[in-house]
Design a protein around this motif. Structure first.
Motif, PDB file in Angstrom:
ATOM      1  N   PRO A 220       0.836  -1.203   0.000  1.00 55.29           N
ATOM      2  CA  PRO A 220       0.000   0.000   0.000  1.00 55.29           C
ATOM      3  C   PRO A 220       0.874   1.257   0.000  1.00 55.29           C
ATOM      4  N   SER A 221       0.356   2.316  -0.564  1.00 51.44           N
ATOM      5  CA  SER A 221       1.128   3.556  -0.653  1.00 51.44           C
ATOM      6  C   SER A 221       1.508   4.097   0.715  1.00 51.44           C
ATOM      7  N   ASP A 222       0.624   3.916   1.704  1.00 53.65           N
ATOM      8  CA  ASP A 222       0.973   4.437   3.033  1.00 53.65           C
ATOM      9  C   ASP A 222       2.147   3.656   3.636  1.00 53.65           C
ATOM     10  N   ARG A 223       2.288   2.391   3.259  1.00 49.19           N
ATOM     11  CA  ARG A 223       3.437   1.623   3.726  1.00 49.19           C
ATOM     12  C   ARG A 223       4.712   2.117   3.052  1.00 49.19           C
ATOM     13  N   LEU A 224       4.613   2.441   1.773  1.00 50.64           N
ATOM     14  CA  LEU A 224       5.768   2.983   1.057  1.00 50.64           C
ATOM     15  C   LEU A 224       6.170   4.343   1.634  1.00 50.64           C
ATOM     16  N   ARG A 225       5.173   5.159   1.939  1.00 52.04           N
ATOM     17  CA  ARG A 225       5.472   6.475   2.508  1.00 52.04           C
ATOM     18  C   ARG A 225       6.059   6.359   3.904  1.00 52.04           C
ATOM     19  N   GLY A 226       5.770   5.241   4.572  1.00 51.99           N
ATOM     20  CA  GLY A 226       6.296   5.034   5.911  1.00 51.99           C
ATOM     21  C   GLY A 226       7.799   4.835   5.955  1.00 51.99           C
ATOM     22  N   VAL A 227       8.404   4.540   4.800  1.00 51.92           N
ATOM     23  CA  VAL A 227       9.862   4.378   4.752  1.00 51.92           C
ATOM     24  C   VAL A 227      10.492   5.484   3.911  1.00 51.92           C
ATOM     25  N   ASP A 228       9.782   6.596   3.837  1.00 50.12           N
ATOM     26  CA  ASP A 228      10.309   7.745   3.098  1.00 50.12           C
ATOM     27  C   ASP A 228      11.670   8.154   3.660  1.00 50.12           C
ATOM     28  N   GLY A 229      12.618   8.331   2.782  1.00 56.89           N
ATOM     29  CA  GLY A 229      13.957   8.701   3.188  1.00 56.89           C
ATOM     30  C   GLY A 229      14.904   7.527   3.284  1.00 56.89           C
ATOM     31  N   LEU A 230      14.342   6.303   3.341  1.00 57.04           N
ATOM     32  CA  LEU A 230      15.188   5.115   3.409  1.00 57.04           C
ATOM     33  C   LEU A 230      15.311   4.413   2.057  1.00 57.04           C
ATOM     34  N   ILE A 231      14.377   4.694   1.133  1.00 53.98           N
ATOM     35  CA  ILE A 231      14.457   4.148  -0.221  1.00 53.98           C
ATOM     36  C   ILE A 231      14.738   5.279  -1.188  1.00 53.98           C
ATOM     37  N   ARG A 232      15.825   5.154  -1.920  1.00 58.97           N
ATOM     38  CA  ARG A 232      16.173   6.142  -2.939  1.00 58.97           C
ATOM     39  C   ARG A 232      16.024   5.492  -4.308  1.00 58.97           C
ATOM     40  N   ALA A 233      15.020   5.927  -5.068  1.00 62.61           N
ATOM     41  CA  ALA A 233      14.751   5.355  -6.387  1.00 62.61           C
ATOM     42  C   ALA A 233      15.593   6.054  -7.438  1.00 62.61           C
ATOM     43  N   THR A 234      16.118   5.275  -8.361  1.00 63.99           N
ATOM     44  CA  THR A 234      17.026   5.835  -9.367  1.00 63.99           C
ATOM     45  C   THR A 234      16.994   5.007 -10.646  1.00 63.99           C
ATOM     46  N   THR A 235      17.478   5.592 -11.721  1.00 66.33           N
ATOM     47  CA  THR A 235      17.679   4.857 -12.976  1.00 66.33           C
ATOM     48  C   THR A 235      19.170   4.690 -13.267  1.00 66.33           C
ATOM     49  N   ARG A 236      20.025   5.147 -12.366  1.00 61.90           N
ATOM     50  CA  ARG A 236      21.474   5.163 -12.586  1.00 61.90           C
ATOM     51  C   ARG A 236      22.161   4.016 -11.845  1.00 61.90           C
ATOM     52  N   TYR A 237      22.818   3.147 -12.596  1.00 56.21           N
ATOM     53  CA  TYR A 237      23.555   2.040 -11.970  1.00 56.21           C
ATOM     54  C   TYR A 237      24.710   2.550 -11.110  1.00 56.21           C
ATOM     55  N   ALA A 238      25.232   3.730 -11.433  1.00 62.60           N
ATOM     56  CA  ALA A 238      26.334   4.284 -10.648  1.00 62.60           C
ATOM     57  C   ALA A 238      25.947   4.457  -9.181  1.00 62.60           C
ATOM     58  N   ASP A 239      24.651   4.623  -8.913  1.00 69.19           N
ATOM     59  CA  ASP A 239      24.197   4.810  -7.537  1.00 69.19           C
ATOM     60  C   ASP A 239      24.324   3.543  -6.698  1.00 69.19           C
ATOM     61  N   LEU A 240      24.579   2.406  -7.358  1.00 67.72           N
ATOM     62  CA  LEU A 240      24.725   1.146  -6.634  1.00 67.72           C
ATOM     63  C   LEU A 240      26.142   0.939  -6.105  1.00 67.72           C
ATOM     64  N   ALA A 241      27.073   1.755  -6.566  1.00 65.75           N
ATOM     65  CA  ALA A 241      28.488   1.537  -6.227  1.00 65.75           C
ATOM     66  C   ALA A 241      28.741   1.616  -4.727  1.00 65.75           C
ATOM     67  N   GLY A 242      27.963   2.388  -4.012  1.00 65.61           N
ATOM     68  CA  GLY A 242      28.202   2.559  -2.586  1.00 65.61           C
ATOM     69  C   GLY A 242      27.448   1.587  -1.701  1.00 65.61           C
ATOM     70  N   THR A 243      26.723   0.643  -2.298  1.00 68.82           N
ATOM     71  CA  THR A 243      25.950  -0.303  -1.488  1.00 68.82           C
ATOM     72  C   THR A 243      26.812  -1.504  -1.091  1.00 68.82           C
ATOM     73  N   GLU A 244      26.389  -2.165  -0.031  1.00 68.10           N
ATOM     74  CA  GLU A 244      27.119  -3.351   0.440  1.00 68.10           C
ATOM     75  C   GLU A 244      26.622  -4.636  -0.223  1.00 68.10           C
ATOM     76  N   ALA A 245      25.368  -4.644  -0.635  1.00 65.35           N
ATOM     77  CA  ALA A 245      24.784  -5.812  -1.303  1.00 65.35           C
ATOM     78  C   ALA A 245      23.894  -5.338  -2.443  1.00 65.35           C
TER      79      ALA A 245
END
Length: 415
Positions: free
Chosen positions: A50-75
């Motif tokens: 549900p959208s309210d569940r998605l909004r509940g994690v606002d700030g923790l999910i960063r949506a992107t189309t750029r693979y370069a943004d994955l370089a700093g992740t651990e998994a």
């Protein structure tokens, strides 16, 4: 922990939300700009989120189309589609493309997990070589594992958290990393010895269902000719407390997995000089069901001295399963195409599916869809519809789901 999710569909978005809800930073990547924009606005396009569940994690999910943004992740978890070609052969295009893109940003120490359903050997033979084009070594510089998704859209009794998660690492250390990752969002992690075991586990689960559904569908076609009620047979057999598992007939199989997965394994088996005749036969039987259903439509109209051409036929439910709006591989789409080719005036009611663009149809209010219908076909038994009332108000009903078993009426026909 920071986690990247490649593919924000039915598998990827729920996984991203689950990690975010446990306090982890998530980079969600999808090439569909509309999905990225929706997530940024807090608007979910997946029914299980549900959208309210998605909004509940606002700030923790960063949506992107750029693979370069994955370089700093651990998994990094890859959850892209693995469809079939027109010739019913595996289409690994999206998987290979995403693997190459991940390789371009891969960092030492990262864990890469493939969740996309595929044939045994894909992780080791396809994913690993592409990732190693980065110059890093799998199992040495970075970790690799396969963990099949087990999402059942619309289900609430078994969730991502409560459904056991199967994990197979390329090496012992790879498996350790993957088990630790999924232990954050899954209560039970089932570790197996290799990616191949994990890959085949998922295929076995779905082939098991495919074969048993094909069996009862074939019996439904036989009992139709014999004048026996298949639903009564299934009900009686299901009273046995051991050695029998209930499967019900229907218009065919839908969803991403069941109609696709058996062909992945049968294609792979040919590389080992083996033909999986049992599995392929089940696939053919299930693919034939929409044709059998249309033949039943023709007979139902013939009993009214009417032709299919020009008849108004109202379909109740067009998604592949009750309670969801997912039309991927839905047998309703094939039934509609066949009926339209025969000249039928096809209408449908499905509150979960507003539009079928390719078929040129839109959801109609129930009373409007039923008004003047020569035949009503129950394709998907969505909750909230009084099918007995429907049957009482129309000339004829063809029930492909067995939901009118308690209705005794001359105008009700069951698969």
């Amino acid at each position: 922990m920071s986690i990247g999710i490649v593919g924000l569909g039915y598998v990827g978005l729920p996984l991203a939300v689950a990690f975010a809800e446990t306090g982890h930073d998530v980079v969600g990547l999808d090439l569909d700009q509309r999905k990225v924009a929706a997530i940024r606005n807090g608007d979910s396009y997946i029914e299980d989120i549900p959208s309210d569940r998605l909004r509940g994690v606002d700030g923790l999910i960063r949506a992107t189309t750029r693979y370069a943004d994955l370089a700093g992740t651990e998994a990094i978890v890859i959850a892209v589609p693995t469809p079939l070609t027109r010739n019913r052969e595996p289409d690994l295009g999206p998987l290979l493309d995403s693997s190459r893109a991940v390789a371009s940003v891969l960092q030492a120490g990262q864990l890469v997990v493939l969740e996309s359903t595929t044939y045994p050997g894909t992780t080791r033979e396809q994913l690993v070589p592409l990732l190693e084009e980065s110059g890093l070594g799998a199992g040495r510089d970075f970790n690799v594992a396969f963990s099949p998704e087990r999402v059942d859209p619309g289900r609430t009794d078994y969730t991502l958290r409560t459904t056991p998660k199967v994990v197979g690492g390329l090496t012992e250390a790879c498996g350790d990393r993957a088990v630790e990752l999924y232990g954050r969002v899954c209560d039970t992690v089932v570790r197996v010895s290799s990616p191949e075991v994990a890959e085949l586990t998922k295929l076995l689960e779905n082939i098991f269902r495919s074969v048993n559904i094909a069996l009862v569908n074939e019996l439904a076609m036989l009992t139709d000719r014999m004048g026996i009620d298949i639903w009564e047979v299934v009900d009686a057999a299901a009273t046995k407390p051991y050695g029998f598992m209930r499967f019900e007939p229907g218009p065919g199989m839908g969803g991403h997995c069941l109609p696709v997965d058996p062909f992945y394994l049968s294609w792979r088996a040919r590389e080992f000089d083996m033909t999986t005749e049992f599995i392929e036969l089940a696939g053919r039987v299930n693919q034939q069901m929409p044709y059998h259903c249309v033949a039943r439509v023709e007979r139902a109209l013939n009993d009214q001295a009417k032709a299919v051409r020009g008849a108004k036929i109202a379909l109740l439910g067009v998604s592949y399963k009750a309670g969801v709006g997912d039309v991927r591989e839905s047998p309703a789409l094939k039934i509609i195409a066949l009926l339209q080719a025969l000249g039928a005036d096809v209408h449908y009611h499905d509150e979960f599916v507003p539009e079928l663009r390719d078929e040129g149809l839109r959801d109609e209010p129930l009373d409007e869809a039923l008004d003047g219908a020569d035949l009503v076909v129950i394709v998907t038994a969505h909750p909230g519809i009084d099918h007995a009332r429907v049957a009482a108000g129309v000339p004829s009903v063809l029930d492909l789901r067995g939901v009118t078993r308690g209705v005794e009426a001359q105008n009700v026909i069951r698969l």
